[in-house]
Write a protein that holds these residues in place. Structure first.
Motif, PDB file in Angstrom:
ATOM      1  N   ALA A 172       0.838  -1.195   0.000  1.00 14.26           N
ATOM      2  CA  ALA A 172       0.000   0.000   0.000  1.00 14.26           C
ATOM      3  C   ALA A 172       0.876   1.249   0.000  1.00 14.26           C
ATOM      4  O   ALA A 172       0.645   2.206  -0.731  1.00 14.26           O
ATOM      5  CB  ALA A 172      -0.932  -0.002   1.202  1.00 14.26           C
ATOM      6  N   LYS A 173       1.927   1.240   0.825  1.00 18.02           N
ATOM      7  CA  LYS A 173       2.842   2.387   0.862  1.00 18.02           C
ATOM      8  C   LYS A 173       3.594   2.496  -0.464  1.00 18.02           C
ATOM      9  O   LYS A 173       3.833   3.593  -0.971  1.00 18.02           O
ATOM     10  CB  LYS A 173       3.834   2.233   2.019  1.00 18.02           C
ATOM     11  CG  LYS A 173       3.185   2.335   3.391  1.00 18.02           C
ATOM     12  CD  LYS A 173       4.211   2.082   4.486  1.00 18.02           C
ATOM     13  CE  LYS A 173       3.568   2.081   5.854  1.00 18.02           C
ATOM     14  NZ  LYS A 173       4.523   1.749   6.915  1.00 18.02           N
ATOM     15  N   LEU A 174       3.962   1.349  -1.035  1.00 19.21           N
ATOM     16  CA  LEU A 174       4.690   1.349  -2.298  1.00 19.21           C
ATOM     17  C   LEU A 174       3.860   2.003  -3.391  1.00 19.21           C
ATOM     18  O   LEU A 174       4.358   2.842  -4.151  1.00 19.21           O
ATOM     19  CB  LEU A 174       5.003  -0.103  -2.696  1.00 19.21           C
ATOM     20  CG  LEU A 174       5.973  -0.332  -3.846  1.00 19.21           C
ATOM     21  CD1 LEU A 174       7.377   0.063  -3.445  1.00 19.21           C
ATOM     22  CD2 LEU A 174       5.956  -1.792  -4.254  1.00 19.21           C
ATOM     23  N   GLU A 175       2.574   1.644  -3.456  1.00 22.22           N
ATOM     24  CA  GLU A 175       1.703   2.223  -4.461  1.00 22.22           C
ATOM     25  C   GLU A 175       1.602   3.735  -4.299  1.00 22.22           C
ATOM     26  O   GLU A 175       1.444   4.474  -5.248  1.00 22.22           O
ATOM     27  CB  GLU A 175       0.297   1.611  -4.356  1.00 22.22           C
ATOM     28  CG  GLU A 175       0.218   0.167  -4.798  1.00 22.22           C
ATOM     29  CD  GLU A 175       0.254   0.022  -6.302  1.00 22.22           C
ATOM     30  OE1 GLU A 175      -0.215   0.920  -7.007  1.00 22.22           O
ATOM     31  OE2 GLU A 175       0.776  -0.996  -6.774  1.00 22.22           O
ATOM     32  N   MET A 176       1.684   4.213  -3.038  1.00 29.00           N
ATOM     33  CA  MET A 176       1.503   5.637  -2.788  1.00 29.00           C
ATOM     34  C   MET A 176       2.770   6.436  -3.061  1.00 29.00           C
ATOM     35  O   MET A 176       2.713   7.617  -3.346  1.00 29.00           O
ATOM     36  CB  MET A 176       1.055   5.850  -1.338  1.00 29.00           C
ATOM     37  CG  MET A 176      -0.346   5.334  -1.061  1.00 29.00           C
ATOM     38  SD  MET A 176      -0.937   5.741   0.583  1.00 29.00           S
ATOM     39  CE  MET A 176      -0.107   4.561   1.606  1.00 29.00           C
ATOM     40  N   TYR A 177       3.931   5.790  -2.944  1.00 30.96           N
ATOM     41  CA  TYR A 177       5.176   6.543  -2.952  1.00 30.96           C
ATOM     42  C   TYR A 177       5.872   6.626  -4.305  1.00 30.96           C
ATOM     43  O   TYR A 177       6.435   7.648  -4.666  1.00 30.96           O
ATOM     44  CB  TYR A 177       6.166   5.917  -1.955  1.00 30.96           C
ATOM     45  CG  TYR A 177       6.157   6.578  -0.607  1.00 30.96           C
ATOM     46  CD1 TYR A 177       6.441   7.929  -0.476  1.00 30.96           C
ATOM     47  CD2 TYR A 177       5.859   5.861   0.540  1.00 30.96           C
ATOM     48  CE1 TYR A 177       6.435   8.549   0.759  1.00 30.96           C
ATOM     49  CE2 TYR A 177       5.848   6.468   1.783  1.00 30.96           C
ATOM     50  CZ  TYR A 177       6.137   7.811   1.885  1.00 30.96           C
ATOM     51  OH  TYR A 177       6.127   8.417   3.099  1.00 30.96           O
ATOM     52  N   LEU A 178       5.901   5.520  -5.046  1.00 33.47           N
ATOM     53  CA  LEU A 178       6.844   5.443  -6.155  1.00 33.47           C
ATOM     54  C   LEU A 178       6.506   6.369  -7.315  1.00 33.47           C
ATOM     55  O   LEU A 178       5.351   6.616  -7.628  1.00 33.47           O
ATOM     56  CB  LEU A 178       6.920   4.002  -6.667  1.00 33.47           C
ATOM     57  CG  LEU A 178       7.629   3.021  -5.727  1.00 33.47           C
ATOM     58  CD1 LEU A 178       7.723   1.668  -6.391  1.00 33.47           C
ATOM     59  CD2 LEU A 178       9.013   3.501  -5.341  1.00 33.47           C
ATOM     60  N   ASP A 179       7.556   6.855  -7.976  1.00 30.25           N
ATOM     61  CA  ASP A 179       7.393   7.649  -9.186  1.00 30.25           C
ATOM     62  C   ASP A 179       7.000   6.704 -10.319  1.00 30.25           C
ATOM     63  O   ASP A 179       6.931   5.495 -10.148  1.00 30.25           O
ATOM     64  CB  ASP A 179       8.708   8.374  -9.503  1.00 30.25           C
ATOM     65  CG  ASP A 179       8.467   9.594 -10.379  1.00 30.25           C
ATOM     66  OD1 ASP A 179       7.322   9.767 -10.827  1.00 30.25           O
ATOM     67  OD2 ASP A 179       9.424  10.347 -10.622  1.00 30.25           O
ATOM     68  N   GLN A 180       6.788   7.251 -11.511  1.00 29.90           N
ATOM     69  CA  GLN A 180       6.180   6.451 -12.560  1.00 29.90           C
ATOM     70  C   GLN A 180       7.055   6.247 -13.791  1.00 29.90           C
ATOM     71  O   GLN A 180       8.001   6.988 -14.040  1.00 29.90           O
ATOM     72  CB  GLN A 180       4.878   7.123 -13.019  1.00 29.90           C
ATOM     73  CG  GLN A 180       3.775   7.074 -11.992  1.00 29.90           C
ATOM     74  CD  GLN A 180       2.595   7.877 -12.467  1.00 29.90           C
ATOM     75  OE1 GLN A 180       2.617   9.090 -12.438  1.00 29.90           O
ATOM     76  NE2 GLN A 180       1.561   7.201 -12.915  1.00 29.90           N
ATOM     77  N   VAL A 181       6.695   5.194 -14.536  1.00 26.23           N
ATOM     78  CA  VAL A 181       7.231   4.963 -15.865  1.00 26.23           C
ATOM     79  C   VAL A 181       6.015   4.712 -16.762  1.00 26.23           C
ATOM     80  O   VAL A 181       5.029   4.111 -16.340  1.00 26.23           O
ATOM     81  CB  VAL A 181       8.207   3.758 -15.876  1.00 26.23           C
ATOM     82  CG1 VAL A 181       7.522   2.482 -15.440  1.00 26.23           C
ATOM     83  CG2 VAL A 181       8.847   3.589 -17.238  1.00 26.23           C
ATOM     84  N   PHE A 182       6.065   5.221 -17.995  1.00 26.94           N
ATOM     85  CA  PHE A 182       4.923   5.119 -18.908  1.00 26.94           C
ATOM     86  C   PHE A 182       5.277   4.189 -20.063  1.00 26.94           C
ATOM     87  O   PHE A 182       6.258   4.411 -20.770  1.00 26.94           O
ATOM     88  CB  PHE A 182       4.549   6.503 -19.444  1.00 26.94           C
ATOM     89  CG  PHE A 182       4.131   7.461 -18.360  1.00 26.94           C
ATOM     90  CD1 PHE A 182       2.842   7.449 -17.865  1.00 26.94           C
ATOM     91  CD2 PHE A 182       5.043   8.364 -17.835  1.00 26.94           C
ATOM     92  CE1 PHE A 182       2.460   8.325 -16.870  1.00 26.94           C
ATOM     93  CE2 PHE A 182       4.674   9.244 -16.834  1.00 26.94           C
ATOM     94  CZ  PHE A 182       3.372   9.228 -16.348  1.00 26.94           C
ATOM     95  N   VAL A 183       4.461   3.151 -20.254  1.00 34.06           N
ATOM     96  CA  VAL A 183       4.675   2.194 -21.342  1.00 34.06           C
ATOM     97  C   VAL A 183       3.368   2.033 -22.106  1.00 34.06           C
ATOM     98  O   VAL A 183       2.314   2.507 -21.685  1.00 34.06           O
ATOM     99  CB  VAL A 183       5.165   0.833 -20.803  1.00 34.06           C
ATOM    100  CG1 VAL A 183       6.526   0.970 -20.149  1.00 34.06           C
ATOM    101  CG2 VAL A 183       4.165   0.253 -19.798  1.00 34.06           C
ATOM    102  N   PHE A 184       3.440   1.322 -23.241  1.00 32.40           N
ATOM    103  CA  PHE A 184       2.289   1.225 -24.127  1.00 32.40           C
ATOM    104  C   PHE A 184       1.991  -0.235 -24.466  1.00 32.40           C
ATOM    105  O   PHE A 184       2.903  -1.063 -24.565  1.00 32.40           O
ATOM    106  CB  PHE A 184       2.541   1.998 -25.427  1.00 32.40           C
ATOM    107  CG  PHE A 184       2.729   3.472 -25.227  1.00 32.40           C
ATOM    108  CD1 PHE A 184       1.645   4.334 -25.240  1.00 32.40           C
ATOM    109  CD2 PHE A 184       4.003   3.998 -25.005  1.00 32.40           C
ATOM    110  CE1 PHE A 184       1.820   5.692 -25.050  1.00 32.40           C
ATOM    111  CE2 PHE A 184       4.187   5.352 -24.807  1.00 32.40           C
ATOM    112  CZ  PHE A 184       3.091   6.210 -24.832  1.00 32.40           C
ATOM    113  N   THR A 185       0.705  -0.522 -24.676  1.00 31.21           N
ATOM    114  CA  THR A 185       0.317  -1.811 -25.234  1.00 31.21           C
ATOM    115  C   THR A 185       0.550  -1.757 -26.744  1.00 31.21           C
ATOM    116  O   THR A 185       0.730  -0.674 -27.313  1.00 31.21           O
ATOM    117  CB  THR A 185      -1.169  -2.102 -24.965  1.00 31.21           C
ATOM    118  OG1 THR A 185      -1.956  -1.168 -25.721  1.00 31.21           O
ATOM    119  CG2 THR A 185      -1.510  -1.954 -23.492  1.00 31.21           C
ATOM    120  N   PRO A 186       0.538  -2.908 -27.445  1.00 30.43           N
ATOM    121  CA  PRO A 186       0.721  -2.880 -28.904  1.00 30.43           C
ATOM    122  C   PRO A 186      -0.339  -2.043 -29.625  1.00 30.43           C
ATOM    123  O   PRO A 186      -0.093  -1.540 -30.719  1.00 30.43           O
ATOM    124  CB  PRO A 186       0.616  -4.364 -29.290  1.00 30.43           C
ATOM    125  CG  PRO A 186       1.044  -5.100 -28.064  1.00 30.43           C
ATOM    126  CD  PRO A 186       0.536  -4.289 -26.915  1.00 30.43           C
TER     127      PRO A 186
END
Length: 727
Positions: free
Chosen positions: A386-400
């Motif tokens: 739960a804390k991990l979901e709240m804290y981490l920054d993001q990376v953006f990827v795409f489906t095909p």
């Protein structure tokens, strides 16, 4: 403390339709109910709910939220009931007040098990109506502002730790940057005053040396944008002490190496102006490579939208800039609260404001947390994820097909698969990243196009948990493993009971197990079989309950040792269509059974299931007098035909050039795959070599051993058993 008319004026300033009578009634009621109660500071207690309401007016919340803030402590601290609140102020306010009251009773820093259960209730409650969270955050913010008045150092530390671990991340998850930052700074002041004072002194020195430069840079940026015909508001901001401390800890760098202690915010009129302003700034000053981020086209999960860039500006200063519109700035600072506004003679949650934020659900982070909670799991892991979901920054990827998927930084392919859908994750057997097959442990990068290769049947190995970082993926994997374990232990228990009944000359299908269900408090037959499979109940105990008048000879036959058999009486099958190694069944590292070996199972007393041993394994002597733990096993036909198993051969070879290469060549020519090799007991003439080899079955292993013995440089070859196999 806000006076009654001041509070109402603040609400009416953004909501002309506000119910003044309701606000007046709530204000007076809170003062009357709290009466002579005092806070630790000595102030009247009713000052606290009034200040909480004042904080919420800064975020322009609706009338029901302001009334809830005024009444949020009356159920907990006074004789008032929910029914009375509902009668006086309506069902909506009563529901919100009750929700905040329940949250107040949860101790989120208790021992791990209680903390996890309370966190579960907490997140589910706030996900139903985010206004409950907004009131609770304002309540916590005012409590933190007055925390110094609490006399107990231990209590101050507990509240500050809870604030840093739970409330600040929750504020960030719904985009309330202002609340999050202030909570972090206030908690940091109580948890690590030495570090805070040290950073504050460095910041003060920096202000004295660079304060003038900040004004000059702001003016220079404004001049450049004005010359390009872009109206803009430019101002500098200083990073907070806690934010600096966290970055120093995360990146293990020194204070002098930080490049973003001062950052500049450029506020423009429209989205197009953001990109025009970026072009002006990049033409004026060289940009720092890999420091540009476009959160307008790909917003963060909490709806944050802005352009980030770093340039080498006037006087050689590294300048971090954020370029955004007024609407983006409000969402960045106020988060979900920015979506309430007055429009067309009504006030409420505005869909247009959401569209201005990129059309994304402003509560998407909370919904991610709810998905984590739905799968349950280990208490400590629940809190961690739960804390991990709240804290981490993001990376953006795409489906095909071009769908954007946002994941925490450091996420791997399985995280992506489970983010798309739980079924996609459960059936994942491989992944293509940018068109190339990659290992599942590959860390995803911004812009990757990820295609999941799926199998037909869900298969989730236990070690998959180490290939994920998101709470959603790990909780889904845990759920699948728990379900698989339950099914396999049930199958194991059912087969064991059938085998025991048959040896006693009985048939389970001809009797009712109801007496055993009652005796062992099992809700169903499957629950009983699972308990037997896990070793909590023995099959002979069930036999004695179902057939209380069983003759001694029949009972002895049921528990008699059947180690040396041809396997035809086995009801438990290994691999293929039967039990799965690594879940309810494990291969003994003392003998490394392979298909073709005569095998038996030993039921472990720690609930791990069965351990498979070869019939001649030395460790079986340990269980000589414990008949109950023995289980007759047999390989499935599929295992006999198709399985690749691992075994160890110990060879003694001559110490001469090229001999080891010859031995490896012999193994390869015989169709074996060497997965590990270790040399030991090396002497002048001979040395021993352990070969760990993937083979098809026991016959294949025997063939490889014979081929090695035929080599004149190999003295002896033996299959490893006991300690040698486990080494």
């Amino acid at each position: 403390m806000l006076r009654q008319y001041e509070l109402i004026e603040k609400v009416r300033s953004y909501d002309p339709t506000a119910d003044e009578a309701l606000l007046n009634r709530a204000y007076v009621y809170a003062m009357r109910m709290h009466g002579a109660q005092k806070r630790a500071s000595g102030d009247p207690y009713f000052a606290h709910p009034i200040e909480v309401a004042g904080i919420l007016t800064d975020y322009r919340l609706d009338t029901a939220s302001i009334v809830t803030a005024l009444l949020h402590d009356v159920i907990e601290d006074t004789p008032v009931t929910r029914e009375q609140i509902e009668t006086l102020f309506g069902d909506e306010v009563a529901e919100l007040v009750e929700g905040v009251t329940k949250l107040s009773k949860l101790q989120l820093t208790a021992e791990h098990t209680r903390q996890a259960e309370n966190l579960r209730k907490f997140i589910l409650a706030i996900s139903r109506d985010v206004r409950v969270l907004m009131v609770k955050l304002a309540d916590r913010l005012h409590n933190m502002r007055t925390l110094q008045h609490i006399p107990s150092p231990a209590k101050r530390e507990r509240i500050a730790r809870e604030t840093l671990d739970i409330y600040a991340p929750l504020a960030r998850s719904i985009g309330c940057h202002r609340i999050c930052t202030e909570l972090e700074e206030l908690a940091f002041e109580h948890l690590n005053p030495v570090a805070r004072d040290a950073i504050s002194r460095r910041l003060e020195a920096l202000r004295q040396s660079q304060g003038g430069a900040v004004a000059v840079v702001s003016g220079e940026i404004s001049t450049r944008l004005e010359a390009a015909g872009i109206p803009a508001r430019v101002f500098g901001r200083e990073k907070g002490a806690f934010s600096i401390w966290r970055k120093l800890q995360r990146k293990t760098i020194g204070f002098s190496q930080l490049s973003d202690i001062y950052a500049f915010r450029v506020i423009v009129d429209g989205e197009d102006d953001c990109y025009r302003a970026l072009g002006v700034i990049h033409r004026a000053w060289p940009s720092v490579p890999e420091r540009f981020k476009d959160y307008i086209s790909t917003p963060k999960r909490n709806n944050y939208r802005s352009l980030h860039t770093t340039v080498v500006g006037p006087r050689g200063m590294r300048i971090e800039m954020q370029i955004r519109t007024e609407a983006m700035d409000r969402v960045a600072e106020d988060g979900v609260a920015a979506h309430w506004r007055y429009k067309d003679k009504s006030y409420g949650f505005d869909a247009e404001a959401q569209a201005a934020a990129g059309g994304r659900d402003p509560l998407i982070n909370l919904r991610h947390l709810v998905q984590v909670l739905e799968h349950g799991g280990d208490a400590e892991e629940l809190v961690e994820h739960a804390k991990l979901e709240m804290y981490l920054d993001q990376v953006f990827v795409f489906t095909p097909k071009g769908r954007l998927v946002s994941l925490p930084r450091g996420a791997m392919s399985l995280d992506f698969a489970y983010a798309v859908h739980t079924d996609v994750g459960d059936t994942c057997i491989g992944v293509k990243i940018n068109g190339e097959l990659k290992p599942l442990r590959t860390e995803l990068q911004n812009g990757d196009v990820v295609e999941v290769v799926r199998g037909g049947k869900p298969v989730v190995p236990p070690d998959w948990r180490s290939l994920t970082v998101t709470g959603r993926a790990r909780s889904a994997i845990r759920r699948h493993i728990r379900q698989t374990e339950k099914e396999e232990f049930t199958r194991l228990g059912r087969a064991t009971v059938d085998q025991t009944f048959e040896r006693a000359g009985k048939a389970r299908s001809q009797v009712s197990l109801r007496p055993a269900l009652d005796r062992f408090a099992a809700p169903s037959e499957d629950e009983l079989f699972e308990s037997i499979g896990r070793g909590r109940v023995t099959p002979t105990q069930v036999l004695d309950v179902v057939f209380p008048g069983l003759k001694a000879a029949e009972r002895e036959a049921a528990v008699a040792q059947r180690r040396i058999e041809d396997g035809k009486s086995a009801r438990l099958y290994v691999r293929g269509g039967g039990l799965t190694p690594g879940v309810s069944l494990h291969f003994g590292d003392c003998c490394n059974p392979v298909p073709g070996d005569r095998i038996v199972g030993i039921l472990e007393t720690d609930g791990r299931g069965l351990t498979v041993h070869t019939i001649d394994c030395e460790r079986l002597a340990t269980f000589e007098d414990n008949e109950e733990v023995w289980r007759d096993l047999q390989w499935t036909p599929e295992a006999e035909r198709n399985t690749i198993a691992r075994a160890r051969l110990i060879a003694t070879v001559r110490n001469a050039p090229g001999v080891l290469g010859q031995a490896c060549t012999v193994i390869g020519d015989a169709g074996g795959n060497i997965v590990n090799l270790r040399m030991r007991y090396r002497q002048q003439d001979f040395f021993d070599v352990d070969f760990d080899i993937d083979v098809k079955d026991a016959r294949h292993l025997t063939h490889i051993a014979a081929a090695l013995r035929a080599n004149p440089s190999v003295e002896t070859v033996d299959r490893a058993k006991g300690e040698d196999a486990a080494a």
